[in-house]
Design a protein around this motif. Structure first.
Motif, mmCIF file in Angstrom:
data_model
loop_
_atom_site.group_PDB
_atom_site.id
_atom_site.type_symbol
_atom_site.label_atom_id
_atom_site.label_comp_id
_atom_site.label_asym_id
_atom_site.label_seq_id
_atom_site.Cartn_x
_atom_site.Cartn_y
_atom_site.Cartn_z
ATOM 1 N N MET A 1 81.038 72.853 25.838
ATOM 2 C CA MET A 1 80.773 71.451 26.308
ATOM 3 C C MET A 1 80.592 70.099 27.318
ATOM 4 S SD MET A 1 85.517 71.472 26.105
ATOM 5 C CE MET A 1 85.314 70.284 26.048
ATOM 6 N N ASP A 2 80.611 68.728 27.141
ATOM 7 C CA ASP A 2 80.500 68.315 27.757
ATOM 8 C C ASP A 2 81.990 68.219 29.039
ATOM 9 O OD1 ASP A 2 80.676 65.560 29.662
ATOM 10 O OD2 ASP A 2 80.237 64.064 28.107
ATOM 11 N N ALA A 3 82.030 68.694 30.039
ATOM 12 C CA ALA A 3 82.679 68.284 31.323
ATOM 13 C C ALA A 3 83.241 67.669 31.763
ATOM 14 C CB ALA A 3 81.896 68.875 32.641
ATOM 15 N N GLN A 4 83.207 66.155 31.254
ATOM 16 C CA GLN A 4 84.339 64.705 31.061
ATOM 17 C C GLN A 4 84.914 65.152 30.103
ATOM 18 O OE1 GLN A 4 83.097 62.803 32.786
ATOM 19 N NE2 GLN A 4 80.299 62.004 33.318
ATOM 20 N N MET B 1 76.998 72.076 29.512
ATOM 21 C CA MET B 1 76.702 71.851 27.949
ATOM 22 C C MET B 1 75.772 72.793 27.457
ATOM 23 S SD MET B 1 77.339 67.769 28.664
ATOM 24 C CE MET B 1 74.799 67.205 28.672
ATOM 25 N N LEU C 1 76.790 73.012 41.326
ATOM 26 C CA LEU C 1 75.571 73.370 41.885
ATOM 27 C C LEU C 1 74.413 73.172 41.782
ATOM 28 C CD1 LEU C 1 75.864 77.038 42.617
ATOM 29 C CD2 LEU C 1 76.629 75.357 44.063
ATOM 30 N N ILE D 1 81.963 75.881 32.445
ATOM 31 C CA ILE D 1 81.937 74.334 31.397
ATOM 32 C C ILE D 1 80.340 74.327 31.866
ATOM 33 C CG2 ILE D 1 82.126 72.518 30.550
ATOM 34 C CD1 ILE D 1 85.014 72.951 32.523
ATOM 35 N N GLY E 1 78.304 73.572 34.727
ATOM 36 C CA GLY E 1 76.971 72.466 34.464
ATOM 37 C C GLY E 1 76.884 74.251 35.417
ATOM 38 N N PRO F 1 73.899 69.344 40.254
ATOM 39 C CA PRO F 1 73.641 69.067 39.264
ATOM 40 C C PRO F 1 73.012 67.912 39.233
ATOM 41 C CG PRO F 1 75.283 67.952 40.897
ATOM 42 C CD PRO F 1 74.867 68.918 41.043
HETATM 43 C C1 LIG Z 1 70.271 70.787 37.013
HETATM 44 S S1 LIG Z 1 71.232 72.320 36.181
HETATM 45 C C2 LIG Z 1 71.686 73.254 37.486
HETATM 46 C C3 LIG Z 1 71.705 74.769 36.713
HETATM 47 C C4 LIG Z 1 72.565 75.714 37.896
HETATM 48 N N1 LIG Z 1 73.683 75.009 38.387
HETATM 49 C C5 LIG Z 1 71.505 75.951 38.897
HETATM 50 O O1 LIG Z 1 71.821 75.416 40.257
HETATM 51 O O2 LIG Z 1 70.182 76.138 39.423
HETATM 52 C C6 LIG Z 1 72.264 71.530 35.547
HETATM 53 C C7 LIG Z 1 73.040 72.055 34.436
HETATM 54 O O3 LIG Z 1 74.369 70.928 34.456
HETATM 55 C C8 LIG Z 1 74.006 71.099 32.677
HETATM 56 N N2 LIG Z 1 75.400 69.718 32.540
HETATM 57 C C9 LIG Z 1 74.584 69.070 32.718
HETATM 58 N N3 LIG Z 1 76.153 67.683 32.854
HETATM 59 C C10 LIG Z 1 76.874 68.136 32.010
HETATM 60 C C11 LIG Z 1 78.443 68.043 31.659
HETATM 61 N N4 LIG Z 1 78.540 66.619 32.097
HETATM 62 N N5 LIG Z 1 79.148 69.050 31.249
HETATM 63 C C12 LIG Z 1 78.569 70.344 31.486
HETATM 64 N N6 LIG Z 1 77.264 71.032 32.065
HETATM 65 C C13 LIG Z 1 76.708 69.633 32.070
HETATM 66 C C14 LIG Z 1 72.689 70.829 32.833
HETATM 67 O O4 LIG Z 1 72.904 71.764 31.062
HETATM 68 C C15 LIG Z 1 72.558 71.852 33.106
HETATM 69 O O5 LIG Z 1 72.275 73.470 33.215
#
Ligand SMILES: C[S@@+](CC[C@H](N)C(=O)[O-])C[C@H]1O[C@@H](n2cnc3c(N)ncnc32)[C@H](O)[C@@H]1O
Length: 304
Positions: free
Chosen positions: A87-90, A62, A108, A60, A38, A110
């Motif tokens: 993709m979805d990290a899951q 999404m 960071l 990774i 994320g 999430p």
């Molecule tokens: C609140 S933001 C934080 C972004 C960055 N880490 C920051 O601190 O500015 C959460 C990020 O996680 C991504 N994300 C949420 N669920 C995810 C998942 N299951 N797999 C991959 N990315 C995911 C979202 O698209 C978003 O960009």
């Protein structure tokens, strides 16, 4: 628009990755690999890659908008030690990443999914942490502004093979979301340090070889398709039949093990036989659910 994000060699197309894929082989120089989940606009990923040239980084994320911004930043900086999976990290962690292929992970700020009925969308469940323990040699770090998410993570860690130490900290990661919460007056954040305690008992989720089903007779005209709800969910959506070319197609959604996939299934007639399989050109991860969906089409269309 400067178009530099078109340097797409850093973007890995997961639907084209073979079974047995190893992310360490995606880099020109093989060196220890770190994972960020994320990464949002990618500024932390970029800083890490720049400051630690003797290490490789896999991000990774999404959302395509974020991936695009990150690709542009990476191209402008000329970073060669980063690869991105959109993709979805899951799914990546459960299905794609091999045992002990990563040194450490970081996530960071999430998404906290603060509403009670949305808690199921939170990462860092026992199952997800068990899988992270399987792929990471040395645990990892989650940083959150959200007490509820921190408590959830603390409750979930038992059984994952990781131990968790929670440390209160001030703003020090300088990401977009950290600046957002600091800007709104938040002073205390939580660092969740995960360390391996036992070898993971989790296994990489298996892909299954999806088999084309062959039928002598099949009647696609007005086919009444019924999905299923037991264990896994198969839901059929719109369907079309081109009687001249003898091609039947149905759009299907399959949900299983945290994985939701929507793809087309085709039935085509060749040398007197009907072949039922996922349509070419679409992407899907081969699973039991995909095979089940093919079988349901076969059952509904079987004549006699
Ligand atoms: C609140 S933001 C934080 C972004 C960055 N880490 C920051 O601190 O500015 C959460 C990020 O996680 C991504 N994300 C949420 N669920 C995810 C998942 N299951 N797999 C991959 N990315 C995911 C979202 O698209 C978003 O960009």
């Amino acid at each position: 628009m400067d178009g530099k994000y078109r340097e797409l060699h850093r973007l890995l197309l997961w639907r084209q990755l073979d079974q047995g894929w190893d992310p360490r082989r995606e880099f020109a120089v093989e060196q220890p690999l770190y994972l960020e989940i994320g990464f949002g606009n990618g500024e932390f990923l970029l800083r890490q890659a720049h400051n630690r040239p003797r290490e490789n980084f896999l991000g990774i994320e999404m959302h395509w908008g974020s991936v695009r911004r990150c690709l542009r930043r990476l191209a402008q900086a000329g970073s060669q030690n980063v690869r991105i999976l959109q993709m979805d990290a899951q799914v990546a962690v459960r299905y794609l990443l091999p045992d002990r292929s990563i040194e450490k992970f970081v996530a960071l700020f999430p998404c906290p999914w603060p509403k009670r009925d949305h808690e199921r969308f939170r990462l860092f469940s026992t199952d997800f942490m068990g899988q992270l323990n399987r792929i990471c040699r040395d645990g990892g770090l989650v940083v959150t502004d959200h007490r509820g998410l921190m408590e959830f993570a603390r409750d979930q860690v038992a059984g994952s093979g990781l131990e968790l130490e929670v440390v209160e900290t001030e703003a020090r990661y300088n990401t977009k979301y950290e600046r957002r919460w600091s800007g709104q007056g938040q002073e205390i954040f939580f660092e969740l340090h995960y360390r391996p305690q036992a070898t993971s008992s989790y296994q990489q989720m298996a892909e299954v070889p999806v088999q084309t089903l062959i039928l002598e007779s099949f009647d696609p005209d007005g086919l009444a398709l019924e999905g299923c709800q037991e264990g896994l969910v198969v839901q059929f959506r719109q369907q079309v039949f081109d009687s001249k070319r003898e091609i039947f197609m149905v759009l299907v959604t399959v949900v299983e093990d945290q994985l939701s996939q929507t793809f087309w299934i085709e039935a085509t007639r060749k040398e007197g036989q009907w072949h039922i399989r996922p349509a070419r050109g679409g992407g899907f991860l081969p699973t039991l659910g995909v095979q089940r969906a093919l079988e349901l089409v076969q059952k509904a269309g079987q004549v006699g």
